[in-house]
Design a protein around this motif. Structure first.
Motif, PDB file in Angstrom:
ATOM      1  N   ALA A 156      10.429   3.502  -7.952  1.00 24.73           N
ATOM      2  CA  ALA A 156       9.224   3.461  -8.800  1.00 24.73           C
ATOM      3  C   ALA A 156       8.573   2.077  -8.715  1.00 24.73           C
ATOM      4  N   ALA A 157       9.398   1.023  -8.718  1.00 22.37           N
ATOM      5  CA  ALA A 157       8.856  -0.338  -8.622  1.00 22.37           C
ATOM      6  C   ALA A 157       8.176  -0.531  -7.268  1.00 22.37           C
ATOM      7  N   SER A 158       8.761   0.060  -6.225  1.00 23.36           N
ATOM      8  CA  SER A 158       8.172  -0.080  -4.884  1.00 23.36           C
ATOM      9  C   SER A 158       6.842   0.668  -4.798  1.00 23.36           C
ATOM     10  N   VAL A 159       6.793   1.848  -5.430  1.00 20.06           N
ATOM     11  CA  VAL A 159       5.547   2.623  -5.433  1.00 20.06           C
ATOM     12  C   VAL A 159       4.460   1.820  -6.148  1.00 20.06           C
ATOM     13  N   HIS A 160       4.839   1.210  -7.287  1.00 19.80           N
ATOM     14  CA  HIS A 160       3.873   0.400  -8.053  1.00 19.80           C
ATOM     15  C   HIS A 160       3.357  -0.755  -7.188  1.00 19.80           C
ATOM     16  N   ARG A 161       4.300  -1.392  -6.513  1.00 13.26           N
ATOM     17  CA  ARG A 161       3.925  -2.538  -5.669  1.00 13.26           C
ATOM     18  C   ARG A 161       3.005  -2.072  -4.532  1.00 13.26           C
ATOM     19  N   TYR A 162       3.325  -0.907  -3.975  1.00  6.57           N
ATOM     20  CA  TYR A 162       2.545  -0.388  -2.845  1.00  6.57           C
ATOM     21  C   TYR A 162       1.123  -0.038  -3.293  1.00  6.57           C
ATOM     22  N   LEU A 163       1.027   0.605  -4.457  1.00  9.62           N
ATOM     23  CA  LEU A 163      -0.295   1.058  -4.904  1.00  9.62           C
ATOM     24  C   LEU A 163      -1.141  -0.089  -5.445  1.00  9.62           C
ATOM     25  N   SER A 164      -0.499  -1.015  -6.157  1.00  9.95           N
ATOM     26  CA  SER A 164      -1.270  -2.098  -6.787  1.00  9.95           C
ATOM     27  C   SER A 164      -1.459  -3.280  -5.837  1.00  9.95           C
ATOM     28  N   GLN A 165      -0.660  -3.275  -4.752  1.00  6.76           N
ATOM     29  CA  GLN A 165      -0.688  -4.408  -3.819  1.00  6.76           C
ATOM     30  C   GLN A 165      -0.350  -5.711  -4.517  1.00  6.76           C
ATOM     31  N   LYS A 166       0.452  -5.617  -5.586  1.00  7.11           N
ATOM     32  CA  LYS A 166       0.885  -6.823  -6.296  1.00  7.11           C
ATOM     33  C   LYS A 166       2.403  -6.860  -6.319  1.00  7.11           C
ATOM     34  N   GLU A 167       2.940  -8.031  -6.232  1.00  7.90           N
ATOM     35  CA  GLU A 167       4.383  -8.187  -6.326  1.00  7.90           C
ATOM     36  C   GLU A 167       4.824  -8.018  -7.782  1.00  7.90           C
ATOM     37  N   THR A 168       5.986  -7.480  -7.997  1.00 12.78           N
ATOM     38  CA  THR A 168       6.565  -7.396  -9.348  1.00 12.78           C
ATOM     39  C   THR A 168       7.897  -8.140  -9.292  1.00 12.78           C
ATOM     40  N   PRO A 169       7.847  -9.465  -9.491  1.00 19.15           N
ATOM     41  CA  PRO A 169       9.100 -10.221  -9.351  1.00 19.15           C
ATOM     42  C   PRO A 169      10.190  -9.688 -10.276  1.00 19.15           C
ATOM     43  N   LYS A 170      11.373  -9.534  -9.719  1.00 18.07           N
ATOM     44  CA  LYS A 170      12.498  -8.993 -10.494  1.00 18.07           C
ATOM     45  C   LYS A 170      13.690  -9.921 -10.315  1.00 18.07           C
ATOM     46  N   THR A 171      14.312 -10.240 -11.406  1.00 19.12           N
ATOM     47  CA  THR A 171      15.511 -11.067 -11.330  1.00 19.12           C
ATOM     48  C   THR A 171      16.657 -10.309 -11.960  1.00 19.12           C
TER      49      THR A 171
END
Ligand code: SF4
Ligand code: SF4
Length: 347
Positions: A156-171
């Motif tokens: 789901a995080a990858s789909v979000h990143r793909y669609l928004s073209q924004k990184e979602t930094p996760k630690t």
């Protein structure tokens, strides 16, 4: 089979299974409950053909010598001289489940891996086809539920990143909190040590309706625990996310923790007996004498290693009772509560 035996007008139900009792993939409890409900099992039999002229009259079955090969792969071997016909009037095929990837067209079939799973990069669940992500059993084969949930979250995080073209930094990080000791409730650990409960309270299964009643209907067969039973069973929990943590610098090698451990989960061995082929063991030695030097096996080196001791903890045997931490006279062992946390920064 437990559905078939409940249907109106059914006189008897037989299960023809390739595997023997110990190999059958169903849970033991399911098999026992089916037997109690009158299901008849024919283990180590394979089906050959359905017999009958105008309707089903029987099924021909063949004996099975073995189901798996030496490597544990499914590879049944039949005994063709052991053929019998089991009289039946209906046959229900129960052949398990498999992955259906028919929707993936020919030009993309390179993402189908061995055993029909979809190949995906486990770090972000991408498949190699832009914008297509896959997660769960279709990627890994049968695994536990929680792994599929984690993979779904990652996808789901990858789909979000793909669609928004924004990184979602996760630690992702672990937080370990020392508990005074398991017997003393603290603000971070409000539950008393339950090791006594684990030993003294027997494991119980929920009550079942009687077989002669439950096979006549589709009522829920397994009754719930009463609140009292549920609390009693829950109190057997050993909370195994609490672990003994050892601080080597404080240890005086008294052996008290080894003596007190009720599960023989601790062992002290000369460093010369540490198996250098186990990566974590090699890590220990690299800070002490150097793995390469230890591998030389020279007499002087072995003598030096033989004078030093390694504490070996077997996490699979440990029941997290905390007795080692209580016994340790120097505070070299603490029981620590480990939490894995994840922080996601939405941009
Ligand atoms: S917590 Fe209990 S079982 Fe685990 S190592 Fe210590 S004494 Fe042994
Ligand atoms: S009880 Fe403490 S000091 Fe003694 S051997 Fe164990 S860890 Fe070391």
């Amino acid at each position: 089979c437990r559905t078939a035996v409940r249907l109106p007008g059914v006189e008897s139900v037989s299960v023809i299974a390739l595997e023997d009792w110990a190999e059958m993939p169903a849970d033991d409890a399911e098999i026992e409950d089916a037997v109690d409900e009158g299901v008849h099992f024919l283990p180590r039999k394979g089906t050959r053909r359905i017999v009958g002229s105008s309707s089903v009259e029987g099924i021909e079955v063949v004996g099975v010598k073995s189901v798996f090969d030496d490597q544990g792969r499914f590879s049944p071997v039949y005994n063709e001289e052991d053929l019998i016909v089991v009289p039946v009037d209906s046959v229900v095929l129960a052949i398990g489940q498999s992955i259906d990837t028919a929707f993936i067209s020919g030009e993309h079939d390179s993402i189908i891996g061995r055993n029909g799973v979809i190949r995906a990069n486990m770090s972000d669940m991408s498949t190699g086809i832009p914008g297509v992500f896959a997660a769960g059993d279709v990627v890994t084969g049968p695994r536990i539920f929680i792994e599929a949930i984690a993979a779904g979250q990652s996808a789901a995080a990858s789909v979000h990143r793909y669609l928004s073209q924004k990184e979602t930094p996760k630690t992702i990080f672990g937080v370990s909190t020392a508990i005074e000791h398991r017997g003393a409730p603290t603000p971070v650990w409000p539950v008393d040590c339950n090791v006594d409960g684990y030993y003294t309270i027997p494991r119980q299964n929920p009550q079942l309706l009687k077989p002669e009643f439950r096979r006549t209907n589709f009522e829920l067969a397994e009754l719930s625990f009463t609140e009292e039973e549920a609390r009693s069973q829950a109190s057997r929990c050993l909370t195994c996310h609490v672990n003994p943590i050892f601080v080597g610098d404080k240890c005086i090698m008294c052996g008290g923790c080894v003596d007190v451990c009720p599960e023989f989960a601790l062992k002290m061995i000369p460093l010369s007996e540490v198996d250098l082929d186990i990566p974590k063991s090699a890590d220990v030695l690299s800070g002490f004498i150097g793995v390469e030097k230890a591998r030389l096996g020279e007499t002087e080196v072995l003598q030096e290693l033989g004078r030093s001791t390694a504490m070996i903890w077997d996490g699979a045997r440990c029941i997290r009772c905390g007795l080692c931490a209580k016994r340790c006279p120097t505070g070299a062992i603490t029981m620590e509560y480990l939490e894995i946390k994840q922080e996601v920064t939405h941009t």
